[in-house]
Design an enzyme around this catalytic site. Structure first.
Site, PDB file in Angstrom:
ATOM      1  N   LYS A   1      -1.358 -55.597   2.832  1.00  0.00           N
ATOM      2  CA  LYS A   1       0.058 -55.828   2.535  1.00  0.00           C
ATOM      3  C   LYS A   1       0.764 -56.516   3.706  1.00  0.00           C
ATOM      4  CE  LYS A   1       0.252 -54.177  -1.664  1.00  0.00           C
ATOM      5  NZ  LYS A   1       0.597 -55.019  -2.822  1.00  0.00           N
TER       6      LYS A   1
ATOM      7  N   TYR B   1      -5.397 -51.083   2.646  1.00  0.00           N
ATOM      8  CA  TYR B   1      -4.145 -51.368   1.926  1.00  0.00           C
ATOM      9  C   TYR B   1      -3.066 -51.850   2.901  1.00  0.00           C
ATOM     10  CZ  TYR B   1      -0.145 -50.584  -1.234  1.00  0.00           C
ATOM     11  OH  TYR B   1       0.970 -50.741  -2.018  1.00  0.00           O
TER      12      TYR B   1
END
Ligand SMILES: NC(=O)c1ccc[n+]([C@@H]2O[C@H](COP(=O)([O-])OP(=O)(O)OC[C@H]3O[C@@H](n4cnc5c(N)ncnc54)[C@H](O)[C@@H]3O)[C@@H](O)[C@H]2O)c1
Length: 509
Positions: free
Chosen positions: A419, A415
């Site tokens: 991002k 993640y």
């Protein structure tokens, strides 16, 4: 002659009841207060010295006046309203009910009895904390309010007519009204007594006539007089003259709030079925855009689109899996053909898995990057092609605070990396498309109270996160709404490739 007079009488006397009959009635509690005000034995109260002045039944505002001021307050998006002359509080109550939860009506009233009479009604209606009754001569109260730095979106003058001029001067000279606000004046025609005296000496009508003439000559304002009830005048500040520069007039004569409006724009939001995306869809719609709610989940996309349509926002649901290039193209084509264009795209769909780096399976890495990074890029590509052709567009990607720091104690390498890549995609596209009418920015929320953080791995961590956040709380989706409107609007015209962090200070410690 007599039948003509009777005809004229019926026409004139039928107007007010007819206006009541064809307008939405006030709330039940407002109606009850109006009836209680009409029934009250005002003459006895005065005789026994409980009121300074002999109040008349006709002083009761009636249903229409309250509805009128409340409607203007809604049209003006008012948060603070000043009422000069409250009487039993029927208009005060109607306005308080129309204001947002943190709105305030300040009501100037000379009679202590009126405050005590109206207060229980405000309490019963649940608006007591929105009403601030100031006792005393209105002229002194206006000085106090100015000294306190109070500002109002609307002021409603409905007190002693001989005081109107001095109240007006105080409102204007002390800047008690915000630039986009208005002063509403009641009784400005006095059923014709201001323009036809019939040779009778009439102190009140003279005072109103002087007031009307003074205001008409005041170069700071525009005045609109309406023959509503016994006359209502709406006074608004005149826009700055064209000789001044854009700083003074507002860019293209838009004030800063008008520059945030998205009327005639079409927006899409991926992952709009729930959580942050749903809030973005509402915010962009409230600002005036038509909204396509895109989600892999047809049911939630449809539910959000229905919510938006229910509050007057033109909206459609589009079911798409944005990890696939073809679906991204179909999404753009559908929005363009069904809503007539695409000006704003918010690429927000994303997922999060939690695993230590050494245990992260390849499949998790791929799923995360497929959606958060590749899918987001495919969306930007399809949207960008359309926007480049039209020479205008606003793309906003949802990144995360994880692009700026390593959130802990949760483990989420895929993640975090996905991002961080969103930020670089945003910067690259921002630079590549900057001279072709597009801006590309991203938003990095801190930890937001949505379904995404309700997984077994994340849910128990909320307490710990709160200790890491200087503001001492998680973000609510509504905390992000104004920022998305700003980023989607012409107000952010010179911002591109930027990562806007909304973290409650989480990145500071
Ligand atoms: N919640 C947080 O704390 C937080 C913090 C920072 C950033 N974010 C980011 O904000 C975005 C929204 O998060 P949220 O908390 O609202 O999440 P959420 O899980 O509540 O909503 C995500 C939405 O995306 C949709 N979606 C999932 N896969 C999709 C696909 N392949 N195609 C189309 N739609 C798909 C889901 O159906 C869901 O409606 C995400 O990108 C997330 O990473 C969330």
């Amino acid at each position: 002659m007599r039948p003509l007079v009777e005809h004229a009488y019926k026409l004139a006397s039928g107007l007010d009841p007819y206006l009541d009959a064809i307008s939405t009635p006030p709330s039940q509690i407002c109606q009850d207060l109006i009836e209680a005000s009409l029934r009250h034995p005002w003459a006895d109260e005065h005789k026994q010295g409980r009121t300074q002045f002999l109040q008349k039944r006709e002083c009761c505002a009636g249903a229409l006046e309250g509805r009128f001021i409340a409607t203007l307050a809604k049209l003006n998006n008012a948060k603070t309203v000043l009422e000069v002359g409250m009487f039993t509080g029927t208009t005060t109550l109607a306005v308080a009910q129309a204001l947002p939860d943190d709105g305030k009506v300040v009501a100037c009233e000379i009679e202590e009895f009126m405050r005590d009479f109206s207060q229980p009604w405000f309490e019963r209606a649940g608006v007591a904390d929105k009403v601030d009754v100031r006792l005393g001569p209105a002229s002194e109260t206006l000085d106090t309010l100015a000294a306190e730095g109070k500002r109002f979106d609307l002021a409603f003058l409905d007190a002693d007519k001989t005081g109107y001029l001095s109240y007006y001067k105080k409102l204007m000279d002390h800047n008690l009204i915000v630039p986009s606000g208005a002063i509403i004046v009641d009784n400005s025609l006095m059923k014709g007594r201001t323009y036809y005296s019939g040779g009778v000496k009439d102190e009140m009508a003279d005072a109103i006539r002087d007031f009307n003439e003074y205001v008409r000559q005041d170069s700071r304002v525009d005045v609109l007089a309406l023959p509503f009830r016994d006359g209502v005048t709406i006074i608004t500040r005149r826009p700055q003259s064209g000789e001044q520069d854009e700083v003074a007039t507002g860019a293209a004569h838009n004030n800063v709030l008008q520059r945030m409006k998205l009327n005639n724009k079409v927006a899409l939001i991926t992952g709009g079925g729930q959580g942050i995306g749903r809030a973005f869809a509402h915010a962009l719609g409230e600002a005036g855009a038509a909204v396509a709610v895109v989600d892999i989940n047809a049911k939630t996309a449809q539910a959000t689109a229905e919510e938006l349509n229910g509050k007057g926002i033109r909206s459609i649901a589009v079911t798409a899996d944005i990890t696939k290039a073809k679906e991204c193209q179909r999404m753009v084509d559908t929005v363009v053909s069904e809503l007539g264009g695409l000006d704003i795209a918010v690429n927000n769909a994303g997922i999060n898995f939690n695993n230590a780096a050494e245990d992260t399976p390849e499949s998790e890495w791929d799923m995360t990057f497929n959606l958060n990074t590749k899918g987001l890029f495919l969306c930007c590509q399809a949207e960008g092609k359309h926007m480049l052709q039209q020479g205008y567009g606003r793309i906003i990607n949802t990144a995360s605070m994880a692009s700026l720091l390593v959130p802990h104690p949760q483990k989420q390498i895929a993640y975090n990396a996905s991002k961080a890549a969103v930020v670089k995609i945003t910067e690259t596209l921002g630079a590549e498309w900057a001279d072709r009418g597009l801006t590309v920015n991203c938003m990095s929320p801190g930890i937001v109270n949505t379904a995404l953080i309700q997984s077994d791995a994340l849910k128990p961590l909320a307490k710990e996160w709160i200790t890491q956040i200087p503001m001492g709380r998680l973000a609510e989706v509504t905390d992000l709404e104004a920022a998305i409107v700003f980023m989607a609007s012409d107000a952010s015209s010179f911002m591109t490739g930027h990562n806007l962090a909304l973290t409650g200070g989480h990145t500071l410690w």
